[in-house]
Design an enzyme around this catalytic site. Structure first.
Site, short mmCIF file in Angstrom:
data_model
loop_
_atom_site.label_atom_id
_atom_site.label_comp_id
_atom_site.label_asym_id
_atom_site.label_seq_id
_atom_site.Cartn_x
_atom_site.Cartn_y
_atom_site.Cartn_z
N ASP A 52 0.77 -1.36 0.04
CA ASP A 52 0.00 -0.05 -0.06
C ASP A 52 0.85 1.38 -0.11
O ASP A 52 1.70 1.52 1.07
CB ASP A 52 -0.93 -0.08 1.27
CG ASP A 52 -2.03 1.12 1.24
OD1 ASP A 52 -1.70 2.18 0.64
OD2 ASP A 52 -2.84 0.70 2.02
N HIS A 53 0.95 2.02 -1.07
CA HIS A 53 1.74 3.07 -1.33
C HIS A 53 1.47 4.24 -0.37
O HIS A 53 1.93 5.18 -0.24
CB HIS A 53 1.69 3.42 -2.81
CG HIS A 53 3.13 4.35 -3.12
ND1 HIS A 53 4.02 4.69 -2.26
CD2 HIS A 53 3.61 4.16 -4.35
CE1 HIS A 53 4.88 4.94 -2.95
NE2 HIS A 53 4.87 5.01 -4.15
N ARG A 54 0.29 4.27 0.39
CA ARG A 54 0.07 5.20 1.55
C ARG A 54 0.82 4.92 2.49
O ARG A 54 0.88 5.97 3.33
CB ARG A 54 -1.37 5.22 1.58
CG ARG A 54 -2.38 5.76 0.58
CD ARG A 54 -3.93 5.28 1.01
NE ARG A 54 -4.03 3.90 1.47
CZ ARG A 54 -5.15 3.44 1.59
NH1 ARG A 54 -6.16 4.07 2.08
NH2 ARG A 54 -5.38 2.21 2.37
#
Ligand code: COA
Length: 422
Positions: free
Chosen positions: A394-396
């Site tokens: 998850d790039h967040r």
């Protein structure tokens, strides 16, 4: 003249103990014959209970969630004498009642009221069929807010879609940016092109599908790839299996992967977390999920406290959970609390794939089939067993550099399992 009468659930066929999912009236509401009072929903159908006579609702005898069958008392209604002018619900349900027509009584049209008194506060149930109410509920739409464009204000499927689109557009214009404003799903008559067969989705797929779709849409996924030289680990695995053959324990590569992933999560704690608003919840426990293929679809059982267990214990627990998954005997708790998941297609084949993060986890490891490959050792090529790995994240929560390091660390452990002790 008015008489207080009981309203019971009419003939609903073979259904019993049907949950009440919606109550459409409240005490004090004035209803006409056939106005819907409440909605029941069984596994197979949604049904409305219509008012069998006109009157004022005095008391509701059930609440949302109650289970009812034919004859269950659901409301007390003060019947309004036919000669008495009635202030009626504006939106008239024109459909025939969905339950047994024998339960409905016909009421002649009320006489016009020459000088109407101020109308009491009345509930205006939306004019929509049960299937449309269900459709709206699935989309999270409050049907009472939808403007019906059909005859007599009847709400149509298109009205619900327009309502959803308007809200999504509004969110986007307001800077919310959450509206996807997608095109409607293509409606195609496949039978026009050839023979087709329709097969209902399994219960498991009906549950997992929306979860996967949400995760795919909501999580900005990126996937990294790497390869581990598992030649020595495979030799060790075969030795361990030979030694434990009499005990009936079989260790597969996945058990080693779970142990190695625990160690890697320990080294990179942000991968053992969940995103909540503007905070990361970092977990100090290591519950590891693994995807198991079953005849009805995918499930992800969880091995709890994998950091406190040895590879043999993990292997036998995994075998028991995989068996339970295939036999449909897992408990809900067997699939809860996971920190990180591993999806292995190694026993099936393939060179790599991009797994979908299993929210609220933030990363997932994909494992493909190990193959013998020529690897360059600085002076010559030599045959090694190479295991393809993919890590979706998850790039967040994490970025590419962290994901690269995570995978590199894992590859190092699998290449020399002694490193797990360091
Ligand atoms: N490379 C090569 N061979 C592998 C391997 C790998 N990465 N992983 C397993 N194998 C071999 C095993 O050693 C075993 O061989 P053997 O019978 O000669 O000993 C064989 O493949 C079968 O292994 P399997 O029984 O599948 O064990 P497992 O521990 O690898 O997997 C499950 C257990 C439950 C995960 C597995 O049965 C399963 O359901 N996999 C599918 C998961 C899935 O659907 N993921 C996709 C989600 S989108």
């Amino acid at each position: 003249m008015s008489t207080t009468r009981e309203v019971t659930v009419p003939d609903v066929g073979d259904f019993k103990n049907i949950p009440v999912i919606e109550i459409l009236v409240k005490p004090g509401d004035v209803v006409k014959v056939d106005d819907p009072l409440m909605t029941l929903e069984s596994d197979k159908a949604t049904m409305e209970v219509p008012a069998p006579f006109a009157g004022t609702v005095k008391e509701l005898m059930v609440a949302i969630g109650a289970k009812v069958s034919e004859g269950t008392l659901i409301a007390i209604v003060e019947e309004i004498d036919e000669a008495t002018p009635v202030v009626t619900v504006e939106k008239v349900i024109a459909e025939p009642p969905l339950l047994s027509p024998a339960t409905s009584q016909v009421l002649s049209a009320p006489a016009p009221v020459p000088t109407p008194a101020p109308p009491p506060e009345i509930h205006l149930p939306a004019h929509a069929s049960p299937s449309l109410r269900r459709f709206a509920r699935e989309l999270g739409v409050d049907i009472d807010r939808v403007i019906g464009t059909g005859p007599k204000g009847r709400i149509q499927r298109e009205d619900v879609l327009v309502h959803v689109k308007q809200h999504m557009r509004h969110d986007t214009e307001a800077g919310g940016g959450t509206g996807l404003d997608l095109l409607p799903w293509p409606q195609i008559d496949f039978a026009k092109f050839g023979d087709v067969e329709r097969m209902p989705l399994s219960r498991l797929r009906k549950i997992s599908g929306p979860n996967l779709a949400r995760n795919w849409v909501m999580i900005p996924h990126v996937t990294n790839f790497d390869e581990a030289d598992v030649t020595d680990l495979e030799t060790f695995r075969l030795t361990v299996n030979k030694e434990n053959a009499d005990a009936g324990i079989k260790v597969t590569m996945l058990a080693f992967l779970i142990k190695a992933a625990v160690s890697t999560l320990n080294a990179f704690p942000e991968f053992n977390s969940s995103l909540e608003g503007e905070e990361l919840v970092l977990k100090r426990y290591y519950h590891m999920g693994f995807a198991a293929d079953t005849p009805n679809g995918l499930v992800v059982p969880v091995i709890r406290d994998a950091d406190k267990k040895g590879v043999l214990e993990i292997a036998s627990e995994m075998a028991a959970l995989a068996r339970g998954a295939r036999d449909g005997k897992l408990k809900a708790t067997d699939m809860q609390g996971g920190c990180f998941s591993i999806s292995s297609l190694g026993g099936i084949g393939g060179t790599g794939f991009t797994p979908i993060v299993n929210a609220p986890e933030v990363a997932i490891l994909g494992v493909a089939k190990a193959e013998m490959k020529p690897l360059w050792n600085g002076t010559e090529f030599h045959p090694r067993l190479v295991l393809p790995l993919s890590l979706s994240w998850d790039h967040r929560v994490v970025d590419g550099a962290a994901a690269g390091r995570f995978l590199h660390h894992l590859v190092g452990l699998l290449g020399d399992f002694r490193r797990i002790l360091l």
